[in-house]
Design an enzyme around this catalytic site. Sequence first.
Site, PDB file in Angstrom:
ATOM      1  N   HIS A   1      -4.498   6.189  -0.803  1.00  0.00           N
ATOM      2  CA  HIS A   1      -5.184   6.126   0.456  1.00  0.00           C
ATOM      3  C   HIS A   1      -4.213   6.415   1.592  1.00  0.00           C
ATOM      4  CE1 HIS A   1      -9.208   5.543   1.796  1.00  0.00           C
ATOM      5  NE2 HIS A   1      -9.296   4.088   1.883  1.00  0.00           N
TER       6      HIS A   1
ATOM      7  N   ASN B   1     -14.159   5.806   4.572  1.00  0.00           N
ATOM      8  CA  ASN B   1     -14.281   4.397   5.507  1.00  0.00           C
ATOM      9  C   ASN B   1     -13.495   4.707   6.875  1.00  0.00           C
ATOM     10  OD1 ASN B   1     -16.392   3.161   4.220  1.00  0.00           O
ATOM     11  ND2 ASN B   1     -14.818   1.977   2.920  1.00  0.00           N
TER      12      ASN B   1
ATOM     13  N   ASP C   1      -6.791  11.141   3.343  1.00  0.00           N
ATOM     14  CA  ASP C   1      -7.094  11.356   1.881  1.00  0.00           C
ATOM     15  C   ASP C   1      -8.657  11.884   1.741  1.00  0.00           C
ATOM     16  OD1 ASP C   1      -8.463   8.705   0.627  1.00  0.00           O
ATOM     17  OD2 ASP C   1      -7.437   8.454   2.155  1.00  0.00           O
TER      18      ASP C   1
ATOM     19  N   ASN D   1     -10.534   0.695   7.378  1.00  0.00           N
ATOM     20  CA  ASN D   1     -11.705   0.716   7.815  1.00  0.00           C
ATOM     21  C   ASN D   1     -11.890   0.210   9.093  1.00  0.00           C
ATOM     22  OD1 ASN D   1     -11.225  -1.828   7.207  1.00  0.00           O
ATOM     23  ND2 ASN D   1     -12.889  -2.354   6.282  1.00  0.00           N
TER      24      ASN D   1
ATOM     25  N   TYR E   1       0.837  -1.227   0.099  1.00  0.00           N
ATOM     26  CA  TYR E   1      -0.013   0.139   0.085  1.00  0.00           C
ATOM     27  C   TYR E   1       0.854   1.016   0.020  1.00  0.00           C
ATOM     28  CZ  TYR E   1      -3.806  -3.197   1.024  1.00  0.00           C
ATOM     29  OH  TYR E   1      -4.613  -4.499   1.125  1.00  0.00           O
TER      30      TYR E   1
END
Length: 184
Positions: free
Chosen positions: A19, A112, A91, A66, A14
Amino acid sequence: MKLIVGLGNPGNEYKNTRHNVGFDVVDAYLSSHNLSADKFKFDGKYIDVTLNGEKVIFLKPQKYMNLSGEVVKKYIDYFKIDISDILIIHDDLDQELGKLKLKENSSSGGHNGIKNIEKNVGTKNYKRLKIGISNNKNLDTKDYVLGQFTKDERKILDEKIDICQNIIDDYLKLSFDRLMGKYN
């Protein structure tokens, strides 16, 4: 005591994704002060430092986006942090790439991580620094936010991350109203 939280997803897969700009901002700020969030507690990487005579905790939750609120809640409870002393950096799909917006007591906008924080802390009355990542309506939202920045996008974002370092410094000195007036 202040808590500054950069949101993102843990793991190398990631890194440099849209994100994870909250992680990017915290990492850049700490790096500029020769620090890193290298302690681990309650599913979060963190460091506590004293800046301008006040204890400040920088946190990068290590649960997926989340579930960020679960980690934030544990830090609030353990360190006895007042909700008014929290800044969440994340973000924002609804803003153009690189646009910075300071907000307080606003809706999740469908984010989320923010939804989970609100659920776990029981309020939306905390401070936020939203960083625009634009939106590509031709892609599934999940694929877009988990996608990598292009070289040109990264250049724009890196310039804004430099400004975010100034925002964090000023967050520690100014009232939030004055901070919003200066940067919004």
